[in-house]
Design a protein around this motif. Structure first.
Motif, PDB file in Angstrom:
ATOM      1  N   ILE A 274       0.870  -1.183   0.000  1.00  0.00           N
ATOM      2  CA  ILE A 274       0.000   0.000   0.000  1.00  0.00           C
ATOM      3  C   ILE A 274       0.901   1.225   0.000  1.00  0.00           C
ATOM      4  CG2 ILE A 274      -1.830   1.239   1.240  1.00  0.00           C
ATOM      5  CD1 ILE A 274      -2.419  -1.440   2.689  1.00  0.00           C
ATOM      6  N   ARG A 275       0.696   2.116  -0.974  1.00  0.00           N
ATOM      7  CA  ARG A 275       1.527   3.313  -1.057  1.00  0.00           C
ATOM      8  C   ARG A 275       0.658   4.533  -1.324  1.00  0.00           C
ATOM      9  NH1 ARG A 275       6.867   2.082  -1.179  1.00  0.00           N
ATOM     10  NH2 ARG A 275       7.425  -0.043  -1.782  1.00  0.00           N
ATOM     11  N   ASP A 276       0.829   5.540  -0.462  1.00  0.00           N
ATOM     12  CA  ASP A 276       0.164   6.841  -0.643  1.00  0.00           C
ATOM     13  C   ASP A 276      -1.333   6.675  -0.918  1.00  0.00           C
ATOM     14  OD1 ASP A 276       2.584   8.238  -0.313  1.00  0.00           O
ATOM     15  OD2 ASP A 276       3.112   7.887  -2.412  1.00  0.00           O
ATOM     16  N   LEU A 277      -1.994   5.890  -0.096  1.00  0.00           N
ATOM     17  CA  LEU A 277      -3.410   5.589  -0.301  1.00  0.00           C
ATOM     18  C   LEU A 277      -4.293   6.618   0.386  1.00  0.00           C
ATOM     19  CD1 LEU A 277      -5.358   3.417  -1.522  1.00  0.00           C
ATOM     20  CD2 LEU A 277      -5.462   2.447   0.785  1.00  0.00           C
TER      21      LEU A 277
ATOM     22  N   THR B 130       0.824   4.417   3.766  1.00  0.00           N
ATOM     23  CA  THR B 130       1.810   3.502   3.189  1.00  0.00           C
ATOM     24  C   THR B 130       2.066   2.391   4.195  1.00  0.00           C
ATOM     25  OG1 THR B 130       2.873   5.185   1.811  1.00  0.00           O
ATOM     26  CG2 THR B 130       4.196   3.266   2.400  1.00  0.00           C
ATOM     27  N   LEU B 131       1.901   1.142   3.732  1.00  0.00           N
ATOM     28  CA  LEU B 131       1.993   0.000   4.634  1.00  0.00           C
ATOM     29  C   LEU B 131       2.248  -1.244   3.788  1.00  0.00           C
ATOM     30  CD1 LEU B 131       1.588  -0.356   7.748  1.00  0.00           C
ATOM     31  CD2 LEU B 131      -0.735  -1.104   7.242  1.00  0.00           C
ATOM     32  N   SER B 132       2.830  -2.274   4.378  1.00  0.00           N
ATOM     33  CA  SER B 132       3.030  -3.534   3.664  1.00  0.00           C
ATOM     34  C   SER B 132       2.882  -4.698   4.626  1.00  0.00           C
ATOM     35  CB  SER B 132       4.421  -3.574   3.014  1.00  0.00           C
ATOM     36  OG  SER B 132       5.437  -3.580   4.002  1.00  0.00           O
ATOM     37  N   VAL B 133       2.541  -5.858   4.064  1.00  0.00           N
ATOM     38  CA  VAL B 133       2.463  -7.105   4.825  1.00  0.00           C
ATOM     39  C   VAL B 133       3.211  -8.162   4.031  1.00  0.00           C
ATOM     40  CG1 VAL B 133       0.973  -8.850   5.876  1.00  0.00           C
ATOM     41  CG2 VAL B 133       0.198  -6.470   5.749  1.00  0.00           C
TER      42      VAL B 133
ATOM     43  N   ARG C 163       4.514  -7.502  14.170  1.00  0.00           N
ATOM     44  CA  ARG C 163       4.648  -6.075  13.898  1.00  0.00           C
ATOM     45  C   ARG C 163       3.379  -5.355  14.278  1.00  0.00           C
ATOM     46  NH1 ARG C 163       4.951  -5.263   8.094  1.00  0.00           N
ATOM     47  NH2 ARG C 163       4.415  -3.079   8.368  1.00  0.00           N
ATOM     48  N   VAL C 164       3.516  -4.075  14.589  1.00  0.00           N
ATOM     49  CA  VAL C 164       2.374  -3.241  14.944  1.00  0.00           C
ATOM     50  C   VAL C 164       2.445  -1.949  14.138  1.00  0.00           C
ATOM     51  CG1 VAL C 164       1.233  -1.923  16.770  1.00  0.00           C
ATOM     52  CG2 VAL C 164       2.217  -4.163  17.284  1.00  0.00           C
ATOM     53  N   ALA C 165       1.317  -1.568  13.554  1.00  0.00           N
ATOM     54  CA  ALA C 165       1.181  -0.252  12.937  1.00  0.00           C
ATOM     55  C   ALA C 165       0.053   0.466  13.665  1.00  0.00           C
ATOM     56  CB  ALA C 165       0.871  -0.362  11.446  1.00  0.00           C
ATOM     57  N   VAL C 166       0.246   1.738  13.925  1.00  0.00           N
ATOM     58  CA  VAL C 166      -0.746   2.534  14.650  1.00  0.00           C
ATOM     59  C   VAL C 166      -1.313   3.578  13.686  1.00  0.00           C
ATOM     60  CG1 VAL C 166      -1.190   4.030  16.627  1.00  0.00           C
ATOM     61  CG2 VAL C 166       0.547   2.217  16.797  1.00  0.00           C
ATOM     62  N   MET C 167      -2.651   3.688  13.666  1.00  0.00           N
ATOM     63  CA  MET C 167      -3.301   4.696  12.848  1.00  0.00           C
ATOM     64  C   MET C 167      -3.880   5.798  13.712  1.00  0.00           C
ATOM     65  SD  MET C 167      -5.219   2.988   9.568  1.00  0.00           S
ATOM     66  CE  MET C 167      -5.112   4.577   8.720  1.00  0.00           C
TER      67      MET C 167
ATOM     68  N   ILE D 244      -0.732   6.555   9.112  1.00  0.00           N
ATOM     69  CA  ILE D 244       0.101   5.659   9.910  1.00  0.00           C
ATOM     70  C   ILE D 244       1.062   6.517  10.720  1.00  0.00           C
ATOM     71  CG2 ILE D 244       1.802   3.804   9.873  1.00  0.00           C
ATOM     72  CD1 ILE D 244      -0.946   2.900   8.981  1.00  0.00           C
ATOM     73  N   VAL D 245       0.964   6.417  12.047  1.00  0.00           N
ATOM     74  CA  VAL D 245       1.803   7.252  12.918  1.00  0.00           C
ATOM     75  C   VAL D 245       2.917   6.451  13.588  1.00  0.00           C
ATOM     76  CG1 VAL D 245      -0.052   8.915  13.320  1.00  0.00           C
ATOM     77  CG2 VAL D 245       0.181   6.943  14.855  1.00  0.00           C
ATOM     78  N   PHE D 246       2.858   5.132  13.463  1.00  0.00           N
ATOM     79  CA  PHE D 246       3.930   4.268  13.978  1.00  0.00           C
ATOM     80  C   PHE D 246       3.874   2.959  13.215  1.00  0.00           C
ATOM     81  CE2 PHE D 246       5.456   0.737  16.528  1.00  0.00           C
ATOM     82  CZ  PHE D 246       6.671   1.197  17.014  1.00  0.00           C
ATOM     83  N   ASP D 247       5.036   2.408  12.884  1.00  0.00           N
ATOM     84  CA  ASP D 247       5.128   1.107  12.222  1.00  0.00           C
ATOM     85  C   ASP D 247       6.431   0.468  12.666  1.00  0.00           C
ATOM     86  OD1 ASP D 247       5.169  -1.120  10.598  1.00  0.00           O
ATOM     87  OD2 ASP D 247       5.035  -0.031   8.698  1.00  0.00           O
ATOM     88  N   GLY D 248       6.334  -0.594  13.459  1.00  0.00           N
ATOM     89  CA  GLY D 248       7.550  -1.226  13.950  1.00  0.00           C
ATOM     90  C   GLY D 248       7.257  -2.565  14.589  1.00  0.00           C
ATOM     91  N   MET D 249       8.283  -3.230  15.063  1.00  0.00           N
ATOM     92  CA  MET D 249       8.139  -4.535  15.690  1.00  0.00           C
ATOM     93  C   MET D 249       7.378  -4.404  17.010  1.00  0.00           C
ATOM     94  SD  MET D 249       9.479  -6.245  13.344  1.00  0.00           S
ATOM     95  CE  MET D 249       9.446  -7.899  14.071  1.00  0.00           C
TER      96      MET D 249
END
Length: 241
Positions: free
Chosen positions: A7-10, A24-27, A209-213, A218-223
């Motif tokens: 997902i990019r610039d959605l 922007t996010l990926s799995v 992994r955790v992503a925070v919306m 997306i305001v955080f994306d990390g392990m």
């Protein structure tokens, strides 16, 4: 490892109201990503955008294939399963008939010569109450039973990626444990998941992994380990002190 979902610039809208802002996010294949945030942060909208259920602009790719312009059933046939927050079972059909619809939906995967990773026997073994109520109309089930049915039906579609929205919402502790066990089983069988939660009740057990919306971004994306150490993120975006 290349991403299964990219997902990019959605951006996404409900009518004139913009709900997602440059997400922007990926799995990765086999990965479990927990997507957390407060109600109204955009998490459910992101799942709907992936499934083509809301108007969106930006890049969406699954297994390298663009999803733009595809209808929801076409996206599902590519191997994307979706369990919506409100379950969406077929109320007039029996439990067994609902599950058979899940099996029918994985015909494309079977045509590719791959044996299903999750069978009807698995569904009934994992959720014994569904076996007991197999002839009951889905509309007569409790909320927890409908959640189990919706999840089992999605798994029988043999997805490579499962989008699941608030699987533990409103469920009793025992039912939540059964739902968590089913997701654990699916992870062990190589299914990637985008797990949408307001809290981390289930995510702590299975997500890496955790992503925070927040406010559609997306305001955080990390392990997961890094996330639990970020008290500032948890307080500001989840209200957890």
């Amino acid at each position: 490892m290349s991403a299964l979902l990219e997902i990019r610039d959605l951006n996404a809208w409900y009518g004139a109201s913009q709900a997602l802002h440059g997400v922007t996010l990926s799995v990765a294949p086999g990965e479990v990503l927990a997507l957390v945030g407060r109600n109204g942060s955009g998490r459910s909208t992101l799942a709907r955008a992936i499934m083509g259920l809301v108007r969106s602009e930006g890049e969406l790719r699954f297994a390298g294939r663009p999803l733009a312009g595809l209808r929801t059933f076409e996206i599902a046939r590519l191997g994307v399963g979706y369990v919506a927050e409100h379950r969406d079972v077929f109320a007039a059909l029996s439990v067994h008939e609902n599950l058979l619809l899940g099996i029918a939906s994985n015909a494309v995967q079977r045509a590719r010569g791959r044996a299903p990773r999750f069978t009807l026997d698995d569904a009934y073994a994992l959720f014994p109450v569904l076996a007991e109520r197999r002839r009951t109309r889905a509309g007569a089930l409790s909320g927890g039973e409908q959640q189990m049915l919706a999840l089992a039906r999605a798994l029988l579609g043999d997805p490579d990626l499962l989008l699941i929205d608030e699987p533990g919402e409103g469920l009793a502790s025992l039912v939540m444990q059964q739902v968590a066990a089913s997701l654990q089983l699916l992870r062990e069988r190589g299914v990637a998941m985008l797990l949408i939660e307001q809290r981390l009740v289930i995510a702590r057990a299975i997500a890496s992994r955790v992503a925070v919306m927040g406010h559609g971004e997306i305001v955080f994306d990390g392990m997961l380990d890094a996330f639990v150490e970020r008290a500032d993120v948890m307080y500001e975006w989840l209200g957890v002190g």
